[in-house]
Design a protein around this motif. Sequence first.
Motif, PDB file in Angstrom:
ATOM      1  N   SER A 190      16.531  40.050  65.515  1.00  0.00           N
ATOM      2  CA  SER A 190      15.905  39.210  66.393  1.00  0.00           C
ATOM      3  C   SER A 190      16.032  37.732  66.403  1.00  0.00           C
ATOM      4  O   SER A 190      16.163  37.158  67.186  1.00  0.00           O
ATOM      5  N   ILE A 191      16.452  37.580  65.202  1.00  0.00           N
ATOM      6  CA  ILE A 191      16.441  36.021  64.916  1.00  0.00           C
ATOM      7  C   ILE A 191      18.092  35.503  64.875  1.00  0.00           C
ATOM      8  O   ILE A 191      18.594  34.364  64.563  1.00  0.00           O
ATOM      9  N   ALA A 192      19.071  36.528  64.879  1.00  0.00           N
ATOM     10  CA  ALA A 192      20.380  36.388  64.595  1.00  0.00           C
ATOM     11  C   ALA A 192      21.024  35.361  65.384  1.00  0.00           C
ATOM     12  O   ALA A 192      21.729  34.441  65.044  1.00  0.00           O
ATOM     13  N   ILE A 193      20.511  35.303  66.705  1.00  0.00           N
ATOM     14  CA  ILE A 193      21.411  34.530  67.705  1.00  0.00           C
ATOM     15  C   ILE A 193      20.422  32.886  67.630  1.00  0.00           C
ATOM     16  O   ILE A 193      21.049  31.886  67.475  1.00  0.00           O
ATOM     17  N   CYS A 194      18.992  33.057  67.865  1.00  0.00           N
ATOM     18  CA  CYS A 194      18.278  31.967  68.086  1.00  0.00           C
ATOM     19  C   CYS A 194      18.328  30.906  66.714  1.00  0.00           C
ATOM     20  O   CYS A 194      17.942  29.881  66.661  1.00  0.00           O
ATOM     21  N   LYS A 195      18.368  31.752  65.631  1.00  0.00           N
ATOM     22  CA  LYS A 195      18.632  30.940  64.337  1.00  0.00           C
ATOM     23  C   LYS A 195      19.586  29.965  64.466  1.00  0.00           C
ATOM     24  O   LYS A 195      19.516  28.769  64.134  1.00  0.00           O
ATOM     25  N   GLU A 196      20.844  30.564  64.857  1.00  0.00           N
ATOM     26  CA  GLU A 196      21.914  29.562  64.911  1.00  0.00           C
ATOM     27  C   GLU A 196      21.966  28.457  65.879  1.00  0.00           C
ATOM     28  O   GLU A 196      22.295  27.537  65.662  1.00  0.00           O
ATOM     29  N   LYS A 197      21.088  28.838  66.975  1.00  0.00           N
ATOM     30  CA  LYS A 197      20.948  27.632  68.018  1.00  0.00           C
ATOM     31  C   LYS A 197      19.944  26.859  67.418  1.00  0.00           C
ATOM     32  O   LYS A 197      19.990  25.486  67.407  1.00  0.00           O
ATOM     33  N   GLU A 198      18.814  27.054  66.734  1.00  0.00           N
ATOM     34  CA  GLU A 198      17.864  26.297  66.219  1.00  0.00           C
ATOM     35  C   GLU A 198      18.375  25.646  65.061  1.00  0.00           C
ATOM     36  O   GLU A 198      18.242  24.150  64.741  1.00  0.00           O
ATOM     37  N   ARG A 199      19.493  25.973  64.340  1.00  0.00           N
ATOM     38  CA  ARG A 199      19.794  25.379  63.177  1.00  0.00           C
ATOM     39  C   ARG A 199      21.065  24.381  63.757  1.00  0.00           C
ATOM     40  O   ARG A 199      21.580  23.602  63.041  1.00  0.00           O
ATOM     41  N   GLY A 200      21.719  24.661  64.885  1.00  0.00           N
ATOM     42  CA  GLY A 200      22.728  23.855  65.592  1.00  0.00           C
ATOM     43  C   GLY A 200      24.019  24.266  65.176  1.00  0.00           C
ATOM     44  O   GLY A 200      25.090  23.732  65.666  1.00  0.00           O
ATOM     45  N   THR A 201      24.088  25.460  64.368  1.00  0.00           N
ATOM     46  CA  THR A 201      25.370  25.787  63.886  1.00  0.00           C
ATOM     47  C   THR A 201      26.236  26.759  65.194  1.00  0.00           C
ATOM     48  O   THR A 201      27.134  27.046  65.278  1.00  0.00           O
ATOM     49  N   PHE A 202      25.262  27.170  66.267  1.00  0.00           N
ATOM     50  CA  PHE A 202      25.619  27.749  67.598  1.00  0.00           C
ATOM     51  C   PHE A 202      26.646  26.791  68.321  1.00  0.00           C
ATOM     52  O   PHE A 202      27.792  27.297  68.651  1.00  0.00           O
ATOM     53  N   GLU A 203      26.565  25.360  68.055  1.00  0.00           N
ATOM     54  CA  GLU A 203      27.249  24.523  68.778  1.00  0.00           C
ATOM     55  C   GLU A 203      28.586  24.617  68.166  1.00  0.00           C
ATOM     56  O   GLU A 203      29.768  24.497  69.080  1.00  0.00           O
ATOM     57  N   GLN A 204      28.887  24.708  67.060  1.00  0.00           N
ATOM     58  CA  GLN A 204      30.149  24.763  66.343  1.00  0.00           C
ATOM     59  C   GLN A 204      30.856  25.993  66.445  1.00  0.00           C
ATOM     60  O   GLN A 204      31.907  25.804  66.873  1.00  0.00           O
ATOM     61  N   LEU A 205      29.972  26.833  66.395  1.00  0.00           N
ATOM     62  CA  LEU A 205      30.491  28.383  66.489  1.00  0.00           C
ATOM     63  C   LEU A 205      31.275  28.531  67.975  1.00  0.00           C
ATOM     64  O   LEU A 205      32.434  28.966  68.041  1.00  0.00           O
ATOM     65  N   ILE A 206      30.639  27.889  68.990  1.00  0.00           N
ATOM     66  CA  ILE A 206      31.255  28.070  70.328  1.00  0.00           C
ATOM     67  C   ILE A 206      32.425  27.314  70.740  1.00  0.00           C
ATOM     68  O   ILE A 206      33.014  27.002  71.611  1.00  0.00           O
TER      69      ILE A 206
END
Lengths: 365, 314
Positions: A190-206
């Motif tokens: 359940s934390i798999a995606i929101c962890k990336e958003k919280e840590r900012g890694t989602f921005e680089q990923l996308i």
Amino acid sequence: MRLMAVVIKELIQLKRDPRSLVMIAMIPLIVMLLFGVGYGGGMGKISVAVVNLDKESLSWTVLDSIMKTPSVYVKAYANSIEEGRELVKNGIVSAAVVIPEGFTTELMRGASTQVLVIVDESITTISSTIRNAMLAVTYKFQQELVRSVQGSSVELIYSSVYGPKVTNLEAFTPLVIGIVLQLVPTSLISIAICKEKERGTFEQLIMSPISRFDIIFGKLLAFFIATIADMLITLMVAVWIFDVSMRGPLIDAMIISTLFLLGSLGLGMLISVLSKNQLQANQAAIFIFIPALLFSGALMPIEMLSPSARILANLTPMYYFVSAFRDIMIKGFGLWQITWQMFALLVYMALMMVSAPLVLRLRVD
Amino acid sequence: MEYAIEISGLTKKFGNFVAVDNLDLRVKVGEIFGFLGPNGAGKTTTIRMMCGLMRQTKGSIKIYGYSIPEERNELIKITGYMAQRFSLYEDLSVYENMEFFGKLYGLNGKNLENRILELLEFLDLKDVRRRLAGRLSGGMKQRLALGVALIHRPKLLVLDEPTAGVDPPIRRAFWEYLRGLNKEGTTILVTTHYMDEAENCDRIGLMNRGRLIAEGTPKELKRRVFGGDIVEVVLHGYVQEGTLEGVANLKELAYRDGDTVLRVVLKDASRELPALLRRIDGMGLKIISAEPINVTLEEVFIELVTGRIEKVAL
Ligand SMILES: Nc1ncnc2c1ncn2[C@@H]1O[C@H](COP(=O)(O)OP(=O)(O)O)[C@@H](O)[C@H]1O
Ligand SMILES: [Mg+2]
């Protein structure tokens, strides 16, 4: 392949996260052992169903003293003798106590009346405990009754039923496995995606050429590989440590468990996509778990619920899992005999798998 | 003229708050364009819209001819991006981070390995390649982020405050890398709130409160804001302010150790300074020294936002 890149990355991260590892390995063992200690070794209370056809004052007095008897607990209420007998036959309760119609009126008249006890005779220790308990109940009841009404008496008659010889521990095994297979994968992922958003890694990923499907299914596959261990641990503990007898094929039990596990992962992923942060995701995973437990049909037979609650139960994946697993384990069914539950679980899994990528947006706002 | 970035009428509202206000911007291919402005000016929001990470409220964005957000997939192939906040996986090693992103760009096997080694060499990260990204120093993290942004040899680099929070020597070294990349033909859009860094840029845009308030080469900007170059002339003795009326475009006059210090504005100091000195000399005043002043962009910015000049021609 992008999907595999995500799988490998997730597995490396899981391997380096002690909290996740503890959760994957320890939670199933802890939950199983807690139940094992609580319900194993012939300890614990024996479950009975009550069929109250009288519903007048004295019937409540009897019911009350059954409830106060330490060795038994009332697990269900049935509306007819037949229903009560079914419950015993299916191993859902060990006995059914039937208070006949006119019970109170007869006794008030000073006549004698009979209470029917339908007992599962397949495990002798349990049936004798029930007999002793019911004797104690009626004896105490008579003592009080005689003071007010002369000449009345209650007689116990027994009807023997041969249930599936389910120990208390076995009766709970499908639920325990269901709990582990929902709680661990759902909260883990359940934390798999929101962890990336919280840590900012989602921005680089996308900002890389990755698709929603690569992200979602890459993570799902990685967590599936990790939590398949939970499925094996729980089944092994059940068979080897709890000593439950798996009457149906073990492979079928594994298939149905895997199906439910995948649904739980999909559910957790959906929570993750919808949550703003990890805290919210964790809370959602726990929150969803509570109705799943209540409507699983294992704490209280679904037939005994109110009509509206029954509808809810019919919408609870855990209910289908517990009933499917029970049928394999206790009735010795194979997959082809539980097609309805299989179908429900497949629909659940498919829905969860499809909705997460549909909801995910590759943006940061 | 070929533009790498063409933005017009770009606007972003968060509720009622206008974070980016009707912004027009053009960046040529091969330029280093510096996006300057204080915190909260709207630089990050602009960049995020440019990269399709956030939807614009209004306005059109074209990156190398691709419309954003519609053709975002094309943009991603040619753009390297470094977010304001360190956004790589702290629990993966330097090598693993580069490997992961490389694979996402479709690199694999020997190709990927060679590219990573090349970048590790270029960015001086070879010795720490097994270290977890979370254990790197600020300067190393920044180089790693640059490495990841470069993995697919992008034509355009978009860097959001890449030098924030690192020491000046490290900042200078980082700009060396950027200049090197630019020489090889990479177009760079970089934001910063360190005005001194902007001197490294071919052109800069000054942003304040969601608006682009000035744009041009550093030199042009200074000239436009002050109406030309500024020269400091020191004259012997006390000279009255009125004396120089009509002789020089005087910006400031002060006295120091019994001498007079003038700040004079010239359209182009290199051409007009000798004539000015001849005129002053002709009045019988004794010139001790005369030299052009290096105005900082900081001063330009202050001049602009304190509102003495509303908007400089774009
Ligand atoms: N997601 C958001 N929601 C609301 N306000 C925002 C959001 N992102 C940025 N802002 C606001 O927009 C303004 C510009 O922010 P930003 O683009 O980050 O500026 P800069 O990068 O120049 O420091 C700030 O006032 C900031 O508070
Ligand atoms: Mg910013």
